[in-house]
Design an enzyme around this catalytic site. Structure first.
Site, PDB file in Angstrom:
ATOM      1  N   CYS A   2     -23.750  15.922  11.946  1.00  0.00           N
ATOM      2  CA  CYS A   2     -24.618  15.632  13.070  1.00  0.00           C
ATOM      3  C   CYS A   2     -25.881  15.008  12.502  1.00  0.00           C
ATOM      4  CB  CYS A   2     -24.943  16.911  13.796  1.00  0.00           C
ATOM      5  SG  CYS A   2     -23.471  17.881  14.132  1.00  0.00           S
ATOM      6  N   ARG A  27     -23.949   9.356  12.814  1.00  0.00           N
ATOM      7  CA  ARG A  27     -23.520  10.639  12.246  1.00  0.00           C
ATOM      8  C   ARG A  27     -22.722  11.484  13.241  1.00  0.00           C
ATOM      9  NH1 ARG A  27     -26.475  11.576   7.634  1.00  0.00           N
ATOM     10  NH2 ARG A  27     -25.784  13.728   7.675  1.00  0.00           N
ATOM     11  N   TRP A  74     -21.651  15.928  16.235  1.00  0.00           N
ATOM     12  CA  TRP A  74     -20.223  15.691  15.995  1.00  0.00           C
ATOM     13  C   TRP A  74     -19.620  17.074  15.905  1.00  0.00           C
ATOM     14  CZ3 TRP A  74     -16.583  16.802  12.170  1.00  0.00           C
ATOM     15  CH2 TRP A  74     -15.401  16.063  12.244  1.00  0.00           C
ATOM     16  N   ASN A  98     -26.983  20.730  11.243  1.00  0.00           N
ATOM     17  CA  ASN A  98     -25.913  19.837  10.816  1.00  0.00           C
ATOM     18  C   ASN A  98     -25.140  20.559   9.727  1.00  0.00           C
ATOM     19  OD1 ASN A  98     -24.335  17.711   9.856  1.00  0.00           O
ATOM     20  ND2 ASN A  98     -25.993  16.880   8.598  1.00  0.00           N
ATOM     21  N   GLY A  99     -23.823  20.692   9.882  1.00  0.00           N
ATOM     22  CA  GLY A  99     -23.023  21.363   8.853  1.00  0.00           C
ATOM     23  C   GLY A  99     -22.171  22.463   9.455  1.00  0.00           C
ATOM     24  N   GLU A 479      -5.225   0.146   4.441  1.00  0.00           N
ATOM     25  CA  GLU A 479      -6.534  -0.090   5.069  1.00  0.00           C
ATOM     26  C   GLU A 479      -6.351  -0.764   6.443  1.00  0.00           C
ATOM     27  OE1 GLU A 479      -9.446   0.811   4.925  1.00  0.00           O
ATOM     28  OE2 GLU A 479     -10.729  -0.755   5.721  1.00  0.00           O
ATOM     29  N   LYS A 483      -7.702   0.920   9.829  1.00  0.00           N
ATOM     30  CA  LYS A 483      -8.628   0.222  10.723  1.00  0.00           C
ATOM     31  C   LYS A 483      -8.068   0.170  12.138  1.00  0.00           C
ATOM     32  CE  LYS A 483     -11.428   0.145   8.962  1.00  0.00           C
ATOM     33  NZ  LYS A 483     -12.150   0.382   7.723  1.00  0.00           N
ATOM     34  N   GLU A 486      -7.965   3.708  13.829  1.00  0.00           N
ATOM     35  CA  GLU A 486      -9.233   4.366  14.146  1.00  0.00           C
ATOM     36  C   GLU A 486      -9.983   3.704  15.299  1.00  0.00           C
ATOM     37  OE1 GLU A 486     -12.451   4.454  11.212  1.00  0.00           O
ATOM     38  OE2 GLU A 486     -11.604   2.705  10.255  1.00  0.00           O
ATOM     39  N   HIS A 502      13.194   3.429   1.939  1.00  0.00           N
ATOM     40  CA  HIS A 502      13.302   4.845   1.595  1.00  0.00           C
ATOM     41  C   HIS A 502      12.901   5.744   2.764  1.00  0.00           C
ATOM     42  CE1 HIS A 502      14.249   3.752  -2.482  1.00  0.00           C
ATOM     43  NE2 HIS A 502      13.219   2.910  -2.440  1.00  0.00           N
ATOM     44  N   LYS A 602     -19.808   8.411  11.309  1.00  0.00           N
ATOM     45  CA  LYS A 602     -19.971   7.483  10.188  1.00  0.00           C
ATOM     46  C   LYS A 602     -20.192   8.214   8.871  1.00  0.00           C
ATOM     47  CE  LYS A 602     -20.597   3.275   8.615  1.00  0.00           C
ATOM     48  NZ  LYS A 602     -19.327   2.562   8.378  1.00  0.00           N
TER      49      LYS A 602
END
Ligand code: F6R
Length: 607
Positions: A2, A27, A74, A98-99, A479, A483, A486, A502, A602
């Site tokens: 956060c 955040r 968040w 935050n945490g 990647e 992308k 998300e 496979h 982020k």
């Protein structure tokens, strides 16, 4: 993950706090809140969702007060709703956090037994009640906060405010970052210097275990025992930019387009374009003397490291161990004393990456940080900072930071090759010349926007997508998939093309587009065989290749995106752009929140 802000100011602080929270929205952004003390009363406004909702709430019901704390969330414990939004209150105490408080369940039981009522599902509320209980037992506000802090386990950055004292905020840090900002007759706390940039660029970073007593005209920092500690005051670089989309629709679009410039800046730091040589670096280790390199990072940064492994091993014959940081930190890997470790992170605050760094620190190996935020914790705890010069990246999906990480890793691999004698001066020149071409080619790829937008419109009709690539295009395939999932929420997976048969080949049918990243290189033919396997099963192929590859790919494709012919070392940098653009335009067609996709943040400062 956060963002927190606190101001002991001279004027009404609520609008200033909201303004600072906007710069911390990267955040987390699922709910937000502000609390102030005015006329001896503690009051708060909170709102679910983005900060605009909090802003409208404050417009309808403004908050007075020259002292306040704010939070953008968040969610970790408890769903994102108004009740779980911070600040949390307990009698005369307000807290933003935050945490994660790891022992919150035990504390909650204990406080509930003492008659404290919990109104939220958060772990944070225990902090407010703990402080409140100390006040009730007769402690002053500072002592109450200190006693409460001693009970907390886990990761936290906190700001605590008291109804009875309009000139006091207590801040604390154990894990997630917290900075004190020094003003003229006013003081600030913030999760980073960027949040405080409009108010001050004079910053003191708290270290783990520190807590601070912040008043308008003074501040003191203590360790957990309560002994005063001295921390350096420094000038932050955070004021030097404006968070602005320019004329673009989204930050992500702007950041994709910034790549030719920022790749060029980054490369110029590591190579001399005129002499076509790699620049000597002041490293805490000698590439010629180490026998292994450990790389660790998360998400997109990890994938840049995976590309880096191919470069270090091929160009410098230097074996690389690469791990996802959340695995690295617990897997108890034996670390050779003859090695060095590099940690890659845009934010420089990612909890797992930081923990891996500390693991290596304990093992006594030299540490380098490839970071975008030079004042971050990871940067500060490293022996050498190898900066990516991408500038602030605001879009949650990493784009320009990724290509700048690649630029640093490629330059380092060349430097390592020179040091280890695995490349000749002529080969060094050729590689550096190739690297110096990356910005120009990136620019050419941006011109393919119209075609990529058209393909993306098509992609947006599917629910699942596969990405395939070989060699350095394998991490790039992952990647591309990351992308896409998300920001567009389309399920996507990236595979090494040779792995297809496979297992994943079972998924192929006409509803599964397969995006193949295949420049015409020495293994192009192998990838063509894999494409044929897809085509034979009715799969739809989108091929990203170069002119020669387009001519020689003997398969029908749904679309072929033809990039310029580029030297092999820069293919991952140049081919990163079309996969970013594909994700971007697909998300735009899907109507998702491109810059702030659901459930993400982020800066990931929790495990
Ligand atoms: C994906 C993305 C994330 C980050 C990851 C690490 O687009 O941005 O996967 O790469 O969370 O973050 P940093 O680089 O800040 O350590």
């Amino acid at each position: 993950m956060c963002g927190i802000v606190a101001i002991v100011g001279q004027t009404a602080v609520a609008p200033l706090i909201v303004d600072a929270l906007k710069r911390l929205e990267y955040r987390g952004y699922d709910s937000a809140g502000v609390a102030t003390v005015a006329q001896g009363k503690l009051a708060r406004r909170r709102a679910e969702g983005k900060l605009v909702n909090l802003e409208s709430r404050l417009q309808a019901e403004p908050l007075d007060g020259n002292i306040g704390i704010g939070h953008t969330r968040w969610a970790t414990h408890g769903v994102p709703n108004e009740t779980n939004a911070h600040p949390h209150f307990s009698n005369d105490v307000a807290v933003v956090h935050n945490g994660i408080i790891e022992n919150f369940a035990e504390l909650r039981t204990e406080l509930a037994a003492d008659g404290y009522e919990f109104t939220s599902q958060t772990d944070t509320e225990v902090v407010a009640h703990l402080v409140s209980r100390e006040l009730a037992r007769g402690a002053g506000p500072v002592a109450a906060a200190h006693e409460a802090l001693k009970r907390l386990e886990g990761a936290f950055a906190l700001a605590i405010m008291f109804r009875g004292d309009e000139d006091l905020i207590v801040g604390a840090r154990n894990g997630p970052p917290l900075a004190v900002g020094h003003g003229e007759g006013e003081m600030f706390l913030g999760s980073d210097a960027i949040a405080l940039a409009p108010f001050t660029n004079s910053i003191t970073y708290l270290e783990d275990g520190d807590w601070a007593v912040v008043r308008r005209g003074s501040f003191e920092i203590f360790d957990i025992e309560g002994k005063p500690v001295a921390r350096k005051r420094q000038q932050s670089l955070g004021t030097s930019f404006m968070v602005d989309k320019g004329n673009r629709r989204h930050f992500m679009e702007k950041e994709i387009h910034e790549q030719p410039e920022v790749i060029s800046h980054t490369l110029a730091h590591y190579v001399d374009f005129t002499a076509s040589t790699s620049r000597p670096l002041d490293l805490p280790f000698d590439f010629a003397r180490i026998d292994r390199l450990a790389l660790s990072a998360c998400g997109t940064a990890y994938l840049s490291g995976l590309v880096g492994k191919y470069w270090f091993e091929r160009i410098a014959r230097l074996p690389v161990d690469i791990d996802i940081a959340s695995e690295f930190r617990y897997r108890e890997m034996p670390i050779s004393q003859n090695s060095a470790a590099l940690f890659i992170s845009q934010s420089g605050e990612t909890a797992d990456t930081l923990a891996s760094l500390r693991y290596c620190r304990k093992a006594g190996v030299p540490i380098g940080a490839i970071v975008n935020v030079r004042e971050s914790t990871i940067a500060r705890e490293s022996d050498v900072v190898l900066p990516t010069l991408a500038g602030p990246e605001i879009g949650v999906a990493s784009t320009k930071a990724f290509t700048c990480q690649l630029s640093v890793l490629a330059s380092l691999a060349v430097r390592a090759g020179v040091a280890r004698g695995t490349i000749s001066p002529d080969e060094e020149k050729a590689l550096v010349r190739a690297l110096s071409e990356a910005p120009r080619y990136a620019n050419q790829v941006l011109k393919l926007e119209e075609q990529i937008e058209k393909v993306s419109r098509e992609l947006s009709h599917y629910r699942h997508v596969l990405y395939l690539g070989r060699d350095t295009n394998f991490p790039l395939a992952m990647e591309g998939a990351l992308k896409l999932k998300e920001i567009s929420y389309i399920h996507a997976e990236g595979y090494a093309a040779g792995e297809l048969k496979h297992g994943p080949i079972a998924l192929i049918d006409e509803n599964m587009p397969v995006i193949v990243i295949a420049p015409h290189d020495r293994i192009f033919e192998k990838t063509v065989s894999n494409m044929q396997e897809v085509a034979a099963r009715g799969g739809k192929i989108i091929l990203i290749t170069d002119r020669k590859g387009a001519e020689q790919a003997t398969v029908d494709t749904m679309e072929t995106i033809v990039l310029p012919d580029v030297p092999e070392i820069i293919t991952p940098i140049v081919y990163a752009l079309p996969i970013q653009m594909l994700a971007y335009f697909t998300a735009v067609f899907m109507g998702t929140d491109v810059d702030q996709p659901r459930n993400l943040a982020k800066s990931v400062t929790v495990e």
